[in-house]
Scaffold this motif. Sequence first.
Motif, PDB file in Angstrom:
ATOM      1  N   ALA A 237       4.984   9.095  43.130  1.00  8.10           N
ATOM      2  CA  ALA A 237       4.279  10.077  43.953  1.00  8.10           C
ATOM      3  C   ALA A 237       4.110  11.355  43.149  1.00  8.10           C
ATOM      4  O   ALA A 237       4.968  11.712  42.338  1.00  8.10           O
ATOM      5  N   SER A 238       3.012  12.049  43.393  1.00  8.63           N
ATOM      6  CA  SER A 238       2.696  13.237  42.616  1.00  8.63           C
ATOM      7  C   SER A 238       2.953  14.503  43.424  1.00  8.63           C
ATOM      8  O   SER A 238       2.296  14.727  44.449  1.00  8.63           O
ATOM      9  N   PRO A 239       3.892  15.343  42.993  1.00  2.44           N
ATOM     10  CA  PRO A 239       4.093  16.617  43.687  1.00  2.44           C
ATOM     11  C   PRO A 239       2.956  17.581  43.386  1.00  2.44           C
ATOM     12  O   PRO A 239       2.253  17.443  42.389  1.00  2.44           O
ATOM     13  N   LYS A 240       2.780  18.543  44.248  1.00  5.31           N
ATOM     14  CA  LYS A 240       1.820  19.599  43.974  1.00  5.31           C
ATOM     15  C   LYS A 240       2.402  20.550  42.929  1.00  5.31           C
ATOM     16  O   LYS A 240       3.626  20.646  42.767  1.00  5.31           O
ATOM     17  N   GLY A 241       1.511  21.263  42.239  1.00  8.86           N
ATOM     18  CA  GLY A 241       1.958  22.207  41.225  1.00  8.86           C
ATOM     19  C   GLY A 241       1.259  23.541  41.371  1.00  8.86           C
ATOM     20  O   GLY A 241       0.114  23.611  41.826  1.00  8.86           O
ATOM     21  N   THR A 242       1.966  24.618  40.983  1.00 12.32           N
ATOM     22  CA  THR A 242       1.415  25.964  41.098  1.00 12.32           C
ATOM     23  C   THR A 242       2.144  26.901  40.142  1.00 12.32           C
ATOM     24  O   THR A 242       3.250  26.589  39.672  1.00 12.32           O
ATOM     25  N   SER A 243       1.527  28.050  39.906  1.00 14.03           N
ATOM     26  CA  SER A 243       2.191  29.107  39.134  1.00 14.03           C
ATOM     27  C   SER A 243       2.631  30.251  40.037  1.00 14.03           C
ATOM     28  O   SER A 243       3.186  31.238  39.549  1.00 14.03           O
ATOM     29  N   ASP A 244       2.427  30.131  41.345  1.00 16.75           N
ATOM     30  CA  ASP A 244       2.748  31.184  42.312  1.00 16.75           C
ATOM     31  C   ASP A 244       3.751  30.647  43.327  1.00 16.75           C
ATOM     32  O   ASP A 244       3.418  29.754  44.118  1.00 16.75           O
ATOM     33  N   TYR A 245       4.968  31.167  43.302  1.00 17.82           N
ATOM     34  CA  TYR A 245       6.014  30.641  44.189  1.00 17.82           C
ATOM     35  C   TYR A 245       5.654  30.792  45.666  1.00 17.82           C
ATOM     36  O   TYR A 245       6.175  30.056  46.519  1.00 17.82           O
ATOM     37  N   ARG A 246       4.766  31.710  45.987  1.00 18.89           N
ATOM     38  CA  ARG A 246       4.386  31.891  47.385  1.00 18.89           C
ATOM     39  C   ARG A 246       3.642  30.680  47.926  1.00 18.89           C
ATOM     40  O   ARG A 246       3.687  30.402  49.132  1.00 18.89           O
ATOM     41  N   ASP A 247       2.978  29.925  47.049  1.00 17.07           N
ATOM     42  CA  ASP A 247       2.343  28.679  47.479  1.00 17.07           C
ATOM     43  C   ASP A 247       3.389  27.682  47.964  1.00 17.07           C
ATOM     44  O   ASP A 247       3.171  26.956  48.942  1.00 17.07           O
ATOM     45  N   VAL A 248       4.518  27.628  47.281  1.00 17.04           N
ATOM     46  CA  VAL A 248       5.600  26.715  47.661  1.00 17.04           C
ATOM     47  C   VAL A 248       6.177  27.124  49.015  1.00 17.04           C
ATOM     48  O   VAL A 248       6.402  26.289  49.897  1.00 17.04           O
ATOM     49  N   LEU A 249       6.395  28.428  49.193  1.00 18.37           N
ATOM     50  CA  LEU A 249       7.017  28.915  50.424  1.00 18.37           C
ATOM     51  C   LEU A 249       6.116  28.752  51.642  1.00 18.37           C
ATOM     52  O   LEU A 249       6.605  28.682  52.775  1.00 18.37           O
ATOM     53  N   SER A 250       4.820  28.688  51.439  1.00 19.18           N
ATOM     54  CA  SER A 250       3.896  28.532  52.569  1.00 19.18           C
ATOM     55  C   SER A 250       3.541  27.076  52.852  1.00 19.18           C
ATOM     56  O   SER A 250       2.832  26.783  53.818  1.00 19.18           O
ATOM     57  N   SER A 251       4.044  26.162  52.044  1.00 17.38           N
ATOM     58  CA  SER A 251       3.684  24.758  52.189  1.00 17.38           C
ATOM     59  C   SER A 251       4.448  24.087  53.331  1.00 17.38           C
ATOM     60  O   SER A 251       5.670  24.230  53.453  1.00 17.38           O
ATOM     61  N   GLU A 252       3.725  23.315  54.136  1.00 16.76           N
ATOM     62  CA  GLU A 252       4.357  22.541  55.198  1.00 16.76           C
ATOM     63  C   GLU A 252       4.997  21.268  54.666  1.00 16.76           C
ATOM     64  O   GLU A 252       5.647  20.547  55.420  1.00 16.76           O
ATOM     65  N   GLU A 253       4.819  21.008  53.395  1.00 18.65           N
ATOM     66  CA  GLU A 253       5.404  19.814  52.770  1.00 18.65           C
ATOM     67  C   GLU A 253       6.724  20.122  52.078  1.00 18.65           C
ATOM     68  O   GLU A 253       7.263  19.283  51.359  1.00 18.65           O
ATOM     69  N   VAL A 254       7.253  21.317  52.290  1.00 19.89           N
ATOM     70  CA  VAL A 254       8.501  21.739  51.651  1.00 19.89           C
ATOM     71  C   VAL A 254       9.509  22.154  52.726  1.00 19.89           C
ATOM     72  O   VAL A 254       9.202  22.989  53.570  1.00 19.89           O
ATOM     73  N   ASP A 255      10.704  21.565  52.671  1.00 20.31           N
ATOM     74  CA  ASP A 255      11.794  21.940  53.576  1.00 20.31           C
ATOM     75  C   ASP A 255      12.780  22.893  52.911  1.00 20.31           C
ATOM     76  O   ASP A 255      13.408  23.704  53.584  1.00 20.31           O
ATOM     77  N   ALA A 256      12.920  22.746  51.596  1.00 19.17           N
ATOM     78  CA  ALA A 256      13.924  23.522  50.858  1.00 19.17           C
ATOM     79  C   ALA A 256      13.403  23.825  49.471  1.00 19.17           C
ATOM     80  O   ALA A 256      12.570  23.081  48.924  1.00 19.17           O
ATOM     81  N   VAL A 257      13.902  24.905  48.879  1.00 18.27           N
ATOM     82  CA  VAL A 257      13.512  25.257  47.512  1.00 18.27           C
ATOM     83  C   VAL A 257      14.742  25.382  46.632  1.00 18.27           C
ATOM     84  O   VAL A 257      15.788  25.874  47.054  1.00 18.27           O
ATOM     85  N   LEU A 258      14.589  24.904  45.415  1.00 18.47           N
ATOM     86  CA  LEU A 258      15.562  25.159  44.354  1.00 18.47           C
ATOM     87  C   LEU A 258      15.003  26.280  43.506  1.00 18.47           C
ATOM     88  O   LEU A 258      13.909  26.156  42.948  1.00 18.47           O
ATOM     89  N   ILE A 259      15.745  27.378  43.406  1.00 17.81           N
ATOM     90  CA  ILE A 259      15.300  28.548  42.646  1.00 17.81           C
ATOM     91  C   ILE A 259      16.042  28.583  41.321  1.00 17.81           C
ATOM     92  O   ILE A 259      17.251  28.826  41.277  1.00 17.81           O
ATOM     93  N   SER A 260      15.320  28.300  40.247  1.00 12.70           N
ATOM     94  CA  SER A 260      15.922  28.276  38.902  1.00 12.70           C
ATOM     95  C   SER A 260      15.060  29.089  37.946  1.00 12.70           C
ATOM     96  O   SER A 260      14.779  28.672  36.830  1.00 12.70           O
ATOM     97  N   THR A 261      14.642  30.256  38.408  1.00  9.49           N
ATOM     98  CA  THR A 261      13.812  31.164  37.629  1.00  9.49           C
ATOM     99  C   THR A 261      14.688  32.067  36.758  1.00  9.49           C
ATOM    100  O   THR A 261      15.897  31.875  36.655  1.00  9.49           O
ATOM    101  N   SER A 262      14.082  33.104  36.185  1.00  8.59           N
ATOM    102  CA  SER A 262      14.863  34.129  35.491  1.00  8.59           C
ATOM    103  C   SER A 262      15.797  34.801  36.496  1.00  8.59           C
ATOM    104  O   SER A 262      15.502  34.871  37.693  1.00  8.59           O
ATOM    105  N   TRP A 263      16.904  35.326  36.006  1.00  9.08           N
ATOM    106  CA  TRP A 263      17.894  35.950  36.887  1.00  9.08           C
ATOM    107  C   TRP A 263      17.285  37.040  37.761  1.00  9.08           C
ATOM    108  O   TRP A 263      17.618  37.155  38.946  1.00  9.08           O
ATOM    109  N   ALA A 264      16.376  37.825  37.191  1.00  8.98           N
ATOM    110  CA  ALA A 264      15.825  38.969  37.918  1.00  8.98           C
ATOM    111  C   ALA A 264      15.060  38.559  39.167  1.00  8.98           C
ATOM    112  O   ALA A 264      14.929  39.353  40.107  1.00  8.98           O
ATOM    113  N   MET A 265      14.572  37.329  39.205  1.00 12.93           N
ATOM    114  CA  MET A 265      13.764  36.884  40.348  1.00 12.93           C
ATOM    115  C   MET A 265      14.563  36.071  41.366  1.00 12.93           C
ATOM    116  O   MET A 265      14.016  35.676  42.402  1.00 12.93           O
ATOM    117  N   HIS A 266      15.820  35.836  41.106  1.00 15.50           N
ATOM    118  CA  HIS A 266      16.606  35.012  42.026  1.00 15.50           C
ATOM    119  C   HIS A 266      16.628  35.580  43.444  1.00 15.50           C
ATOM    120  O   HIS A 266      16.312  34.887  44.418  1.00 15.50           O
TER     121      HIS A 266
END
Length: 413
Positions: free
Chosen positions: A54-83
């Motif tokens: 199955a193919s997940p969606k992809g984006t460069s904007d984390y806000r797309d992930v947070l607004s998606s109805e296909e996401v229940d949870a997020v793993l945040i593994s960005t730079s420390w400053a953005m945690h």
Amino acid sequence: MKKARIGIIGLGQRGSGLTDTLLAIDRADITYVCDLYNDRVKSEIEKVEKKRGASPKGTSDYRDVLSSEEVDAVLISTSWAMHVPIAVAAMKAGKAVALEVGGAYDVNDCYRLVAAWEETRVPFMFMENCCFDRFEMLVASLVRNGVLGEIVHCHGAYSHDLRDEILGGNVNRHYRLQNYLNRNCENYPTHELGPIAKILGINRGNRMVTLSSFASKAVGLTEFSYSDKNPDSALMGAKFRQGDVVTTVITCAGGETITLTLNTTLPGYYSREFTVRGTKGTCNQEANMIILDDGSGHKYWEPHLTIGHFINNADNYKEYLPSEWRDITDEQLKLGHGGMDFIEFEKFVSALLDGEEMPIDVYDAAAWMVVSALSEQSIALGGAPVAFPDFTGGAWVTRKPKDVAEYPVIKRD
């Protein structure tokens, strides 16, 4: 939910590795991947397609992930400053959060994290994988069973030669470089502190009260920059603020003391130096040794040989291993840091789907992350003691204990 639909935000070295771990968990699907760099997004999409079909969606904007109805949870593994900013936004969007480790830049960031959870009550777990390593979990089991007596002092370290990784920050698109150029603090405290805090019941009957930090001079990276191992010649001769060795002393309400050491810019070997000292015994990870004194003399044990391979009294101690390590498979042992990543993410997914309390909560995250911000203050003040905030608002006095696993209860005649 039959399966947790997870979006991964941040696909650098850590995020990419954790994709492999999540793909091994049957109750989790990766439905969205996000990174500022499109090549990383493409690579992770291909990885998920190959493994799951199955193919997940992809984006460069984390806000797309947070607004998606296909996401229940997020793993945040960005730079420390953005945690913290992304974690706060995720909770307010109703997405459960698995937050990767790193130190806080500001005390107020930790308050913001706690406030967001208290407002939303969205499931949140701080993903400190070292709490799930075999040695740390075994020592915690020994402590809970009273084998080490009353705990008096603990020590931990992050000793890891990262000189080439730090100087390769611009080349490899890695965030550590800017931290070492501009900050001077205990910048990565949670690997060593997390397991210790769990053992000492921090935020649950105990709390950290004061912190004093001291930094050595910063010369290791500059000297390394002149070597042929420097991956970025533009940094030759660069000066850094981050001290080569940072020593931190913490006092606790229960009377225990904790020492932490950060050492990432000098030659050396990897070690967390995890040490727990009690009235009946001492556990030392670096020495591969547990020393017990039960009144009949000392017993020595080397836990890192193989599970159950003891110098003395093998049958007496094998049973203290939690089931997560007794039952782990060869395939799971290969999934990140010798198996502890798999155990950690299995715990997160299970707690999320089963509606259970997370084993490492937002108060743990705030108390452990704030060490970076407090140490920066203390170092700037010449090592002066700095008070720990109480992120629980006094609730630590009565909060019930919560371990990362259900440890065996061993009854002795």
